[in-house]
Enzyme design. Structure first.
Site, PDB file in Angstrom:
ATOM      1  N   HIS A  18      -2.248   0.396  16.471  1.00  0.00           N
ATOM      2  CA  HIS A  18      -2.986   1.523  17.053  1.00  0.00           C
ATOM      3  C   HIS A  18      -4.166   1.003  17.852  1.00  0.00           C
ATOM      4  O   HIS A  18      -4.370  -0.213  17.974  1.00  0.00           O
ATOM      5  CB  HIS A  18      -3.374   2.543  15.983  1.00  0.00           C
ATOM      6  CG  HIS A  18      -4.240   2.005  14.876  1.00  0.00           C
ATOM      7  ND1 HIS A  18      -5.475   1.447  15.102  1.00  0.00           N
ATOM      8  CD2 HIS A  18      -4.043   1.932  13.535  1.00  0.00           C
ATOM      9  CE1 HIS A  18      -6.013   1.079  13.962  1.00  0.00           C
ATOM     10  NE2 HIS A  18      -5.150   1.339  12.985  1.00  0.00           N
ATOM     11  N   HIS A  21      -6.516  -1.795  16.433  1.00  0.00           N
ATOM     12  CA  HIS A  21      -6.027  -3.177  16.580  1.00  0.00           C
ATOM     13  C   HIS A  21      -6.171  -3.628  18.030  1.00  0.00           C
ATOM     14  O   HIS A  21      -6.510  -4.771  18.313  1.00  0.00           O
ATOM     15  CB  HIS A  21      -4.544  -3.283  16.187  1.00  0.00           C
ATOM     16  CG  HIS A  21      -4.234  -2.742  14.830  1.00  0.00           C
ATOM     17  ND1 HIS A  21      -3.364  -1.704  14.630  1.00  0.00           N
ATOM     18  CD2 HIS A  21      -4.701  -3.087  13.605  1.00  0.00           C
ATOM     19  CE1 HIS A  21      -3.290  -1.439  13.333  1.00  0.00           C
ATOM     20  NE2 HIS A  21      -4.089  -2.265  12.691  1.00  0.00           N
ATOM     21  N   CYS A 134      -6.274  -2.033  -5.862  1.00  0.00           N
ATOM     22  CA  CYS A 134      -5.853  -1.060  -4.857  1.00  0.00           C
ATOM     23  C   CYS A 134      -4.891  -1.748  -3.895  1.00  0.00           C
ATOM     24  O   CYS A 134      -5.259  -2.711  -3.213  1.00  0.00           O
ATOM     25  CB  CYS A 134      -7.046  -0.504  -4.089  1.00  0.00           C
ATOM     26  SG  CYS A 134      -6.497   0.496  -2.683  1.00  0.00           S
ATOM     27  N   CYS A 137      -5.926  -1.659  -0.104  1.00  0.00           N
ATOM     28  CA  CYS A 137      -6.914  -2.687   0.284  1.00  0.00           C
ATOM     29  C   CYS A 137      -6.374  -4.084   0.031  1.00  0.00           C
ATOM     30  O   CYS A 137      -6.957  -5.051   0.500  1.00  0.00           O
ATOM     31  CB  CYS A 137      -8.190  -2.579  -0.531  1.00  0.00           C
ATOM     32  SG  CYS A 137      -9.114  -1.070  -0.395  1.00  0.00           S
ATOM     33  N   CYS A 151      -9.651   5.110  -4.890  1.00  0.00           N
ATOM     34  CA  CYS A 151     -10.220   4.236  -3.872  1.00  0.00           C
ATOM     35  C   CYS A 151     -10.598   5.122  -2.686  1.00  0.00           C
ATOM     36  O   CYS A 151      -9.755   5.842  -2.158  1.00  0.00           O
ATOM     37  CB  CYS A 151      -9.189   3.194  -3.436  1.00  0.00           C
ATOM     38  SG  CYS A 151      -9.577   2.505  -1.823  1.00  0.00           S
ATOM     39  N   HIS A 154      -8.461   4.677   0.533  1.00  0.00           N
ATOM     40  CA  HIS A 154      -7.033   5.013   0.538  1.00  0.00           C
ATOM     41  C   HIS A 154      -6.709   6.282  -0.231  1.00  0.00           C
ATOM     42  O   HIS A 154      -5.555   6.702  -0.273  1.00  0.00           O
ATOM     43  CB  HIS A 154      -6.207   3.821   0.042  1.00  0.00           C
ATOM     44  CG  HIS A 154      -6.298   2.664   0.981  1.00  0.00           C
ATOM     45  ND1 HIS A 154      -7.237   1.677   0.836  1.00  0.00           N
ATOM     46  CD2 HIS A 154      -5.620   2.391   2.107  1.00  0.00           C
ATOM     47  CE1 HIS A 154      -7.124   0.823   1.843  1.00  0.00           C
ATOM     48  NE2 HIS A 154      -6.152   1.229   2.625  1.00  0.00           N
ATOM     49  N   LYS A 303     -11.771   9.881  11.123  1.00  0.00           N
ATOM     50  CA  LYS A 303     -11.105   8.621  10.863  1.00  0.00           C
ATOM     51  C   LYS A 303      -9.661   8.718  11.371  1.00  0.00           C
ATOM     52  O   LYS A 303      -9.017   9.752  11.210  1.00  0.00           O
ATOM     53  CB  LYS A 303     -11.119   8.391   9.341  1.00  0.00           C
ATOM     54  CG  LYS A 303     -10.735   7.006   8.945  1.00  0.00           C
ATOM     55  CD  LYS A 303     -10.863   6.810   7.438  1.00  0.00           C
ATOM     56  CE  LYS A 303     -10.142   5.532   7.072  1.00  0.00           C
ATOM     57  NZ  LYS A 303     -10.219   5.198   5.679  1.00  0.00           N
ATOM     58  N   LYS A 306      -2.643   8.990  10.003  1.00  0.00           N
ATOM     59  CA  LYS A 306      -1.351   9.595  10.317  1.00  0.00           C
ATOM     60  C   LYS A 306      -1.346  11.081   9.962  1.00  0.00           C
ATOM     61  O   LYS A 306      -0.830  11.898  10.714  1.00  0.00           O
ATOM     62  CB  LYS A 306      -0.256   8.896   9.517  1.00  0.00           C
ATOM     63  CG  LYS A 306       0.471   7.856  10.317  1.00  0.00           C
ATOM     64  CD  LYS A 306       1.683   7.432   9.535  1.00  0.00           C
ATOM     65  CE  LYS A 306       2.603   6.600  10.378  1.00  0.00           C
ATOM     66  NZ  LYS A 306       3.664   6.031   9.565  1.00  0.00           N
TER      67      LYS A 306
END
Ligand code: ME8
Length: 498
Positions: A18, A21, A134, A137, A151, A154, A303, A306
């Site tokens: 995405h 990156h 997690c 992570c 977490c 996530h 943030k 998806k």
């Protein structure tokens, strides 16, 4: 500087690339291009790649009902394709499932097994781990990090683990790491991130488990002396920065290590500034020179995720704007390091303002006037003004671009003020006119203005090379031709904004 080695993080292949990156990869690309212009192509090495082992990837493969290897092959290809479409100039693409990488990681582990800490202890020791893990992570987390037992990154309840692991004696390395950071031998930029790391060291960092039982992780590199254990993904992943250079004996390792810049987002700061230097010290390898940490960006204040459906695919941007413009639009949004927000509806506005009305218009006006008034011939002493170089050396991309765009703005207003077309006029209403091109003083003034503008364009194009190598060449080719001609097509076609 006679060589330059720059890296991006290697990206997880649990999902396709995405814009986050892409951001880090574009920064690395610009810097690699810049240093190639300064010290030569052969002296720059730009590395990116994919991080393909661990529970997170295995889970994603299982969900898709294919083997982890097939799954990682597919997603890794998507990363390669995205970088190809964005015209990213990496010299190598490393995958942690490459045979060569795996082999070198095994050698690294064997060396670590034999190594001693500065205090004379074994670097690796066996211990019992009990804690919360997690998978998102890929790390153990403490109860205090949880929000509503989950977490926070996530939104998942971590697994409870109790197993035998191999531990890395990180605590013994912290004093030397602290010293290297404080002395500037290892630069951490921006300053705030450096303080954060020094703060962590001051608090004390527990030793870190560097293996996982086969029962919990089956997709990874075996611990060579303990087949019941797989290598912790972060040890596997961090090693990429040297395996890609064929540590320890490879020519590239000898030529390019230590890394000049490791680039990354803030969430992986701890691994890079603590575990990685400690691993290198244990191996007896020099530390990287600097780590540049940038903030995360959000999309329209949220943030990227998806579920929210706001993930921006870099390929879509390339389809709309082409590679070079996409890279410009992403980089010019915000200052390096800052946490910022992307508003996708600003992209066409910025495109029209900066590229159509700014740069494209200037190229058009200057070349048109030189063609019309000077018959395309102008005598310019092409001096290199190194526009934006200092900013780029400091990784201040937006500031480097602003410096270039200040010159563009200055030149466009110079044209508006001086009205060269008036200076060039011989006749007004059929009458010979004082101040027209026939008049020597005006002719001289006109020539001077067009010389200044052409020289500026030359420098603008040169400094844009790391950002837009093709457009830069296009402009340079026009400006340095024996006879300057206005381009037949606009450099940046205007976008209709609804
Ligand atoms: O962490 N804004 O991989 P990863 C800006 N495999 N940058 C972003 C971003 C965002 N919203 N999202 C991602 C890993 N990035 C490990 C790294 S390295 C030895 C192993 C960028 O796929 C940013 O550079 O989660 C971040 O550090 C990286 O992608 C994380 O990619």
């Amino acid at each position: 500087m006679e060589k330059f080695y720059i890296t991006t993080p290697i990206y997880y292949v649990n999902d396709k690339p995405h814009i986050g990156h892409a951001y880090t990869t574009i920064i690395a690309d610009v810097l690699a291009h810049f240093w190639r212009t300064q010290i030569g192509e052969d002296n720059v090495f730009f590395l990116t790649g994919t991080d393909e082992h661990g529970a997170k990837i295995a889970e994603a493969a299982e969900k898709n009902n294919i083997s982890p290897q097939k799954f990682t092959d597919n997603i890794s290809t998507l990363f390669k394709e995205a970088w190809h479409n964005l015209e990213i100039s990496n010299d190598y693409f490393v995958r942690t499932t490459d045979e060569n990488h795996k082999k070198i990681v095994v050698d690294i582990l064997k060396t670590l097994k034999q190594a001693k800490t500065p205090q004379g202890n074994d670097v690796l020791y066996e211990g019992e781990y009990e804690g919360l893990y997690c998978i998102g992570c890929e790390k153990f987390i403490t109860a205090s990090e949880l929000v509503d037992d989950k977490c926070p990154d996530h939104n998942k309840v971590p697994e409870k683990l109790s197993e035998k692991n191999w531990f890395f004696k990180l605590s013994d390395f912290l004093p030397s790491i602290k010293e290297k950071i404080e002395s500037g031998e290892l630069i951490i930029y921006p300053e705030g991130r450096k303080k954060e790391v020094l703060g962590l060291i001051k608090q004390g960092v527990p030793d870190i488990s560097i293996s996982r039982s086969n029962k919990s992780v089956s997709w990874g590199i075996d611990i060579p002396w303990d087949k019941d254990q797989k290598t912790y993904v972060w040890v596997d992943a961090l090693s990429n920065y040297i395996t890609a250079l064929e540590y320890p004996a490879g020519e590239n390792f000898k030529k390019f290590w230590p890394a000049d810049v490791h680039l990354m987002g803030l969430e992986i700061l701890k691994f890079h500034t603590l575990l990685w230097p400690a691993m290198l010290m244990a191996l007896g390898v020099e530390l990287p020179k600097s780590m540049y940490i940038h903030g995360f960006f959000t999309i329209d204040g949220k943030k990227m995720s998806k579920t929210l459906g706001n993930v921006i695919d870099p390929n879509e941007l390339v389809n709309q704007y082409g590679a070079e413009v996409s890279k410009y639009l992403i980089l010019s949004q915000f200052a390096f390091g800052a946490e910022s927000d992307i508003k996708i509806e600003d992209f066409p506005i910025k495109y029209n303002a900066d590229l159509v009305n700014g740069l494209g218009n200037l190229v058009n006006r200057v070349t048109n006037m030189v063609e019309q008034y000077m018959d395309g011939k102008i005598d310019v002493d092409f001096k290199d003004m190194n526009l934006g170089h200092e900013e780029l050396k400091q990784l201040h991309f937006r500031e480097a671009l602003l410096t270039i765009w200040q010159v563009i703005a200055k030149d466009n207003s110079l044209i508006d003020q001086e009205k060269p077309w008036v200076l060039a006029k011989d006749k007004v209403n059929g009458e010979a006119r004082e101040g027209g091109l026939g008049h020597e003083a005006n002719k001289e003034k006109l020539t001077k203005i067009l010389q200044e503008l052409t020289l500026d364009l030359y420098n603008i194009a040169l400094s844009l090379k790391p950002f837009m190598p093709k457009k830069s060449k296009e402009i340079l080719d026009i400006i340095t031709a024996k006879q300057i001609k206005k381009p037949s097509e606009p450099l940046f076609p205007r976008l209709q904004i609804k």
